[in-house]
Design an enzyme around this catalytic site. Structure first.
Site, PDB file in Angstrom:
ATOM      1  N   PRO A 189     126.180  51.881 -12.179  1.00 20.48           N
ATOM      2  CA  PRO A 189     125.021  51.923 -13.084  1.00 20.48           C
ATOM      3  C   PRO A 189     125.052  52.205 -14.561  1.00 20.48           C
ATOM      4  O   PRO A 189     124.072  51.976 -15.295  1.00 20.48           O
ATOM      5  CB  PRO A 189     124.076  53.137 -12.390  1.00 20.48           C
ATOM      6  CG  PRO A 189     124.923  53.859 -11.436  1.00 20.48           C
ATOM      7  CD  PRO A 189     126.231  53.069 -11.074  1.00 20.48           C
ATOM      8  N   ASN A 230     129.449  56.625 -15.217  1.00 27.23           N
ATOM      9  CA  ASN A 230     129.979  56.225 -13.934  1.00 27.23           C
ATOM     10  C   ASN A 230     131.060  55.515 -13.813  1.00 27.23           C
ATOM     11  O   ASN A 230     132.078  55.670 -13.398  1.00 27.23           O
ATOM     12  CB  ASN A 230     128.849  55.391 -13.195  1.00 27.23           C
ATOM     13  CG  ASN A 230     127.493  56.365 -12.987  1.00 27.23           C
ATOM     14  OD1 ASN A 230     126.566  55.913 -13.404  1.00 27.23           O
ATOM     15  ND2 ASN A 230     127.777  57.552 -12.359  1.00 27.23           N
ATOM     16  N   LYS A 242     125.873  39.230 -22.258  1.00 28.74           N
ATOM     17  CA  LYS A 242     124.806  39.838 -21.573  1.00 28.74           C
ATOM     18  C   LYS A 242     123.799  40.446 -22.484  1.00 28.74           C
ATOM     19  O   LYS A 242     122.492  40.258 -22.436  1.00 28.74           O
ATOM     20  CB  LYS A 242     125.190  40.675 -20.244  1.00 28.74           C
ATOM     21  CG  LYS A 242     123.972  41.411 -19.623  1.00 28.74           C
ATOM     22  CD  LYS A 242     124.142  41.431 -18.421  1.00 28.74           C
ATOM     23  CE  LYS A 242     122.667  42.130 -17.918  1.00 28.74           C
ATOM     24  NZ  LYS A 242     122.826  42.887 -16.644  1.00 28.74           N
ATOM     25  N   LYS A 299     117.254  49.885 -20.721  1.00 24.00           N
ATOM     26  CA  LYS A 299     118.538  50.340 -20.588  1.00 24.00           C
ATOM     27  C   LYS A 299     119.497  49.378 -21.428  1.00 24.00           C
ATOM     28  O   LYS A 299     120.323  49.736 -22.165  1.00 24.00           O
ATOM     29  CB  LYS A 299     119.074  50.220 -19.169  1.00 24.00           C
ATOM     30  CG  LYS A 299     120.615  50.870 -18.918  1.00 24.00           C
ATOM     31  CD  LYS A 299     121.119  50.367 -17.711  1.00 24.00           C
ATOM     32  CE  LYS A 299     122.644  50.447 -17.637  1.00 24.00           C
ATOM     33  NZ  LYS A 299     123.158  49.579 -16.616  1.00 24.00           N
TER      34      LYS A 299
END
Lengths: 301, 301, 301, 301
Positions: free
Chosen positions: C69, C73, C174, C249
């Site tokens: 996520p 992490n 992206k 995000k």
């Protein structure tokens, strides 16, 4: 006192009502008009003459103060079918205390001049409380030699009467101040919020800002964070003070002025958008420092 | 004086140089290191010991001040192959005066604690002039019981040493102040510009703002419009002062902190973009109040 | 089929679960790990080997896909105490499909290379539905000669595998796409709202935009105004689709990348702020086209 | 052909000139007026009647097209001392192709209706090239039963004539399209710039965006990055195309419309500011896709 010449007053709303009362208190016979007849009733009881139209006011008084909510209202009162200009006397002094587009003030001034009268724009700062207490600030634009005559009346309603320059500059000064105020207030709100999330105590952060270069009226006199200061709207759930919807209106005028003069106002423009979004999200009647509350809410999934 | 214990100083650039000199003046034997050996030469002449690495500094001094340009530099100096932590003594006091991401300060603090030493972040406000004059402001984050020990050293270099809370809050306070400063400065610049285009005299407008709710440090102490005040960068073609590129750096740190804490900072974010665009348009080395000049240019076809 | 060599899969959440299942369907023996043991249970039933740590996965498989996520992490899974790098074999191919800061992808790539293995970043577009259907788009960054090897695996999970350039460019592509998407979506929402308030029929306005220069994916394929299109989240009370919190995000990653590369992104930065405010106002789980709803509400006094 | 009834044309500037010529080509006797007499000369040579005022045009033609640079010009031509309304005949069809504030279009429509005539707003998209080629797009607002009559004339000058709704919606449609166009263009420019700085090849990035959800007219048909496409202004140093100063004007109209309808347009407002700043920085006459150049410059110390 009884010998004072009458003063016309058009627009007896939240602000106009206490302003006109202060003229009465100072011994001026008031010739009153409002589009809502009920608004005049109270003045009838106080001995004022109530008239049927702005034109009627102009017939009976050669000094008139107008206090109206928007540019279209001001146009109607001055240049409409029963407007002041239908019956204005030569040499009359017309003072508009509405907050409107300075370009409209200039238009009205031209129309008034054609009739041989004088127009000044004199918007106020300080809300209903200051209007009642008679300590408004007036920012005045118009021909300088008429300023003293205007000041004589305005000092009955305000403690501070500032000459700003030619017609329209009173509006310009008010719009400019409120634009910078909105920017500083949002800036203070987001800064305090960021500091709190980074672990700073809000009172301490306010103290640091206020002794540093981040200091501004919104941080040291009207801090938007509950618990930092007493006697400000943030200490009272953002009740009272200067409503978000009024701030949004003034920022809209700033935008229109900036657009018309091709002036870049990147943060003023964004401040306008933020107060506009707040109005749409239920903050219209809260004090404009509630932007802290608008921005701070925690994200919830 | 000779009995004072030595103090390490790492990072002898524009700011570090005068800061370290003030320690020398106060009688502290200085153990110096800079990644550019030339930067140390001057200190050798002043009697300081010059070392080969941060690790060497840590071996010889148990109080160290670091003054570095960015987060990666700070990481290298503390945790790199020849970093302080390779040879730091238990109980040492490490004070970082760099302006960096508060999240990095917290990381460094954890690493330092593991070695049994103490870390405090203590970024400064006030530029090279204040560093020379020894009247910087230090905003200090870290364990409260160590604050007095830090203050003893920092008062040699600054006139104002403020305890802000746990590790990282010194950085947070500095970042917050500078974000609000940038917002107020841009706001003042666009407001003054708009007022001038609407016919107001800039000095008069500044006076009106400063007695009203638009008042801020940028309007009353550091006005960005040439001719309004003396002794400020706007009176000197925006030379000196606080460079646009440094402001852009601090706003970048504010953005990263806000992103990481999910804090909305709509105007802070826009202020960052504006200073970034200014850097790209040739304003990097001008004082940050040059945003007035950036925004005011007339359109030309 | 049974002769295929095993593939490691770390991170079996909303996206990782259906992705890993598609590998199983294509006959790959899967070596699975997730920080929540329950997430692995289903895979045990499907015949996958479940391990105790990323390091264990690395011991048993020389091709590993990670789907995590956030940047911290990913760092933990690769470089942590029980991370992949503790036991990675030389020549292994490690593909990270997480959406993270491209600077972190580059850091991980360096660490992986030091161990003699290969790292590629391969974030996806298309949500849970596309993950289940196996028609995700992968944007891949890394050494070009390894692209075919990566593609072999990724085509089991996606219908579109695009090579973007060196390590980090998959993330970059992206992030760039989603930043432009967010800008166009907000732009479409405010434009449609303005048009409606100016008296235009929303369907007609969409049609005009779509045959003109205002056309964009958000106006012609995913229109945010209820009633304009069928089969999109706006037709279903903004349920499903791409959640506002996920968009926020990705915009945060864009901000950090732009800050680090000193790139001005004035609208991207504002889009980030708007999605951040939406999260704080209860829109976190709604589709990101709900910005139309956020902006449109009528002002109420 | 000679039997066609005459058509008035007021405003023979960059756009009006080729538009009126196309009417001539289609066999309409043209009654011409422009505030600059030189602008009419060419039409005299083409056999048009040249008049002395808009009122004169209205006396001789009962179908009139106006093509003027701004709201004040349009007001003057319609309602001024020698304006159309001084001599307009009952039942006349007045079509205004200027791009102006839709609120002004509505005002003009009311004044026209009072005289028993019909007003339609019909602003165009497509620049001087399309005006010459006769393939402009007209967006038409007004009473629907008059649309066919308007269309008969407009198809002489354009290939696409779209009915948008009541008076003012033609302007609204144009303003909305151009606001979304400006937002997408700036968004594309900053996205391409960010991608390039993150290591992506611009052609590849454009390709990825165009097959993904970031796709928009500015990315796939009018890409602002030199070298990505041929035959667009970015391939020709941003010459030709749609000038930055014209985009800034349209965005100003959008701002005024949004302010008057209390519609939040956060990105539209910021787009306006960016094009305003570009005008002040020497980009006024470059194509509006030059925002890529404005944003991309490297910072230099």
């Amino acid at each position: 006192m009884a010998s004072k010449t009458p003063v016309g007053f058009i627009g007896l709303g939240n602000m106009g009502n206490p302003m006109a009362k202060n003229l009465v208190k100072h011994g001026y016979p008031v010739i009153a008009y409002d589009v809502f007849p009920e608004a005049c009733k109270e003045f009838q009881d106080l001995g004022a003459q109530v008239t049927d139209s702005p034109a009627d006011v102009a017939e009976r008084a050669d000094r008139i103060i107008t206090m109206l909510p928007s540019s279209p209202n001001a146009k109607e009162v001055y240049t409409g079918a029963n407007g002041i200009l239908k019956k204005v006397k030569k040499g009359s002094l017309l003072i508009d205390s509405s907050t409107i587009d300075p370009a409209v003030s200039k238009e009205l001034a031209k129309a008034v001049e054609k009739m041989g009268a004088v127009f000044m724009d004199a918007p106020v700062s300080g809300g209903v409380g200051a209007a009642r207490a008679g300590n408004l600030t007036f920012m005045v634009g118009g021909v300088e030699q008429e300023f003293d005559a205007a000041k004589e009346l305005l000092t009955c309603m305000g403690s501070n009467v500032v000459y700003c320059g030619e017609v329209g500059t009173g509006q310009a000064a008010k719009i400019c101040n409120n634009m910078l105020l909105a920017i500083s207030m949002i800036g203070t709100a987001e800064t305090m919020n960021l500091g709190i999330r980074l672990g700073l105590d809000p009172k301490l952060l306010a103290k640091i800002l206020n002794m540093s270069s981040g200091r501004c009226w919104s941080s040291d006199t009207y801090n938007p964070v509950p618990g930092v200061m007493e006697g400000v709207p943030s200490a009272n759930n953002y009740q009272g003070g200067f409503g978000t919807t009024l701030m949004a209106k003034d920022l809209g005028l700033a935008q229109i002025s900036a657009t018309n003069t091709k002036t870049p106002v990147p943060l003023g423009s964004q401040a306008h958008q933020i107060y506009r979004m707040m109005c749409a999200k239920g903050y219209a009647l809260k004090d404009f420092s509630a932007v802290f509350q608008f921005l701070r809410e925690e994200e919830t999934l």
